[in-house]
Design an enzyme around this catalytic site. Structure first.
Site, short mmCIF file in Angstrom:
data_model
loop_
_atom_site.label_atom_id
_atom_site.label_comp_id
_atom_site.label_asym_id
_atom_site.label_seq_id
_atom_site.Cartn_x
_atom_site.Cartn_y
_atom_site.Cartn_z
N ARG A 1 -2.05 -18.62 -12.12
CA ARG A 1 -1.49 -19.76 -11.40
C ARG A 1 -0.05 -19.97 -11.81
O ARG A 1 0.26 -19.98 -13.00
CB ARG A 1 -2.33 -21.01 -11.70
CG ARG A 1 -2.87 -21.67 -10.46
CD ARG A 1 -3.76 -22.80 -10.79
NE ARG A 1 -3.03 -23.98 -11.20
CZ ARG A 1 -3.58 -25.17 -11.34
NH1 ARG A 1 -4.87 -25.33 -11.11
NH2 ARG A 1 -2.87 -26.20 -11.71
N ARG B 1 -3.28 -40.14 -9.17
CA ARG B 1 -2.59 -39.62 -10.34
C ARG B 1 -1.55 -40.60 -10.85
O ARG B 1 -0.89 -40.32 -11.85
CB ARG B 1 -1.90 -38.33 -9.95
CG ARG B 1 -2.28 -37.13 -10.82
CD ARG B 1 -1.62 -35.95 -10.20
NE ARG B 1 -1.63 -34.77 -11.01
CZ ARG B 1 -2.52 -33.80 -10.91
NH1 ARG B 1 -3.54 -33.90 -10.10
NH2 ARG B 1 -2.37 -32.71 -11.63
N ARG C 1 3.43 -30.77 -17.60
CA ARG C 1 2.26 -31.37 -16.92
C ARG C 1 1.51 -32.32 -17.86
O ARG C 1 1.02 -33.36 -17.43
CB ARG C 1 1.34 -30.28 -16.39
CG ARG C 1 1.91 -29.65 -15.11
CD ARG C 1 1.38 -28.26 -14.86
NE ARG C 1 -0.05 -28.22 -14.70
CZ ARG C 1 -0.80 -27.14 -15.01
NH1 ARG C 1 -0.24 -26.06 -15.50
NH2 ARG C 1 -2.09 -27.18 -14.82
N LYS D 1 -11.88 -30.72 -14.61
CA LYS D 1 -12.21 -31.56 -13.45
C LYS D 1 -12.68 -30.70 -12.28
O LYS D 1 -13.61 -31.07 -11.57
CB LYS D 1 -11.00 -32.40 -13.01
CG LYS D 1 -10.45 -33.31 -14.10
CD LYS D 1 -9.30 -34.18 -13.58
CE LYS D 1 -8.08 -33.38 -13.13
NZ LYS D 1 -7.37 -32.70 -14.23
N ARG E 1 -6.32 -19.61 -18.71
CA ARG E 1 -6.42 -19.56 -17.25
C ARG E 1 -5.22 -18.81 -16.66
O ARG E 1 -5.36 -18.10 -15.67
CB ARG E 1 -6.48 -20.99 -16.69
CG ARG E 1 -6.72 -21.02 -15.19
CD ARG E 1 -7.02 -22.41 -14.70
NE ARG E 1 -5.83 -23.25 -14.68
CZ ARG E 1 -5.84 -24.55 -14.40
NH1 ARG E 1 -6.97 -25.16 -14.14
NH2 ARG E 1 -4.73 -25.25 -14.38
#
Ligand code: ADP
Length: 187
Positions: A133, A88, A144, A13, A127
């Protein structure tokens, strides 16, 4: 044009949202980016949000609703925006729908970036190696994805019922997905 990008964590996204917002000349609003900036700046909002983000849970609506209202009220977002990472859940979707309706506007397109779960996990772990992160750990990734299935995936039916949902297969290259989104949005 107001365009909502829906999709699980790791669906792309952020990448497609930036490219699309640039093409349309509208801001991209990403609640995750705003929250991460607040965490970094150690603001009260950031301090509150960090606990939830590090656990892979949604930041409570009591914290997020004001943030969404502020972003939608910015002059830059008066005539269009790309929404990345919100709404969300059903309450956030209701707030977005209502705020736009009060202005005589509506979501022009809802794009569902569709990626199989094993590919999502692979991307998020990759990632983690590249960006570090703090919520890209194997355990948090699992949470998640569960939170997405439970709270966010039901929005697919919400928007499909209105007829402006478009499913975008999002496993190809960035350029292939750009082409597909251009076909749907017309730009
Ligand atoms: P991703 O979709 O890859 O997990 P985001 O940057 O969109 O990344 O979100 C990171 C985290 O920020 C989420 O796990 C959640 O804790 C928080 N967050 C972002 N947007 C929202 C939102 N609209 N409502 C609640 N929490 C949010």
């Amino acid at each position: 044009m107001f365009i909502l990008l829906l999709g699980a964590p790791g669906a792309g996204k952020g990448t497609q949202g930036s490219l699309l917002a640039d093409r349309l000349g509208v801001p991209k609003i990403a609640t995750g980016d705003i929250l991460r900036a607040a965490v970094k700046a150690v603001t009260p909002l950031g301090r509150e949000a960090k606990k939830f983000m590090d656990a892979g849970k949604l930041v409570p609506d009591s914290v997020i609703m004001g943030l969404i209202k502020d972003e939608l009220a910015k002059p830059a977002a008066a005539n269009g925006a790309v929404f990345d990472g919100f709404p969300r859940n059903a309450a956030q979707a209701e707030l977005v729908d209502r705020t736009l309706a009060e202005r005589g506007q509506r979501l022009s397109h809802v794009l569902l970036l569709d990626v199989p779960e094993d590919e999502l996990v692979r991307r998020l772990l990759n990632r983690a190696r590249l960006e570090g992160r703090s919520d890209d750990t194997p355990e948090t990734i699992r949470t998640r994805l569960q939170v997405y299935q439970r709270d966010t995936a039901p929005l697919v039916a919400h928007y499909a019922g209105r007829g402006n949902l478009h499913r975008v297969p999002a496993t190809g290259t960035i350029e292939q997905i750009v082409i597909e989104i251009k076909r749907i949005v017309g730009r």
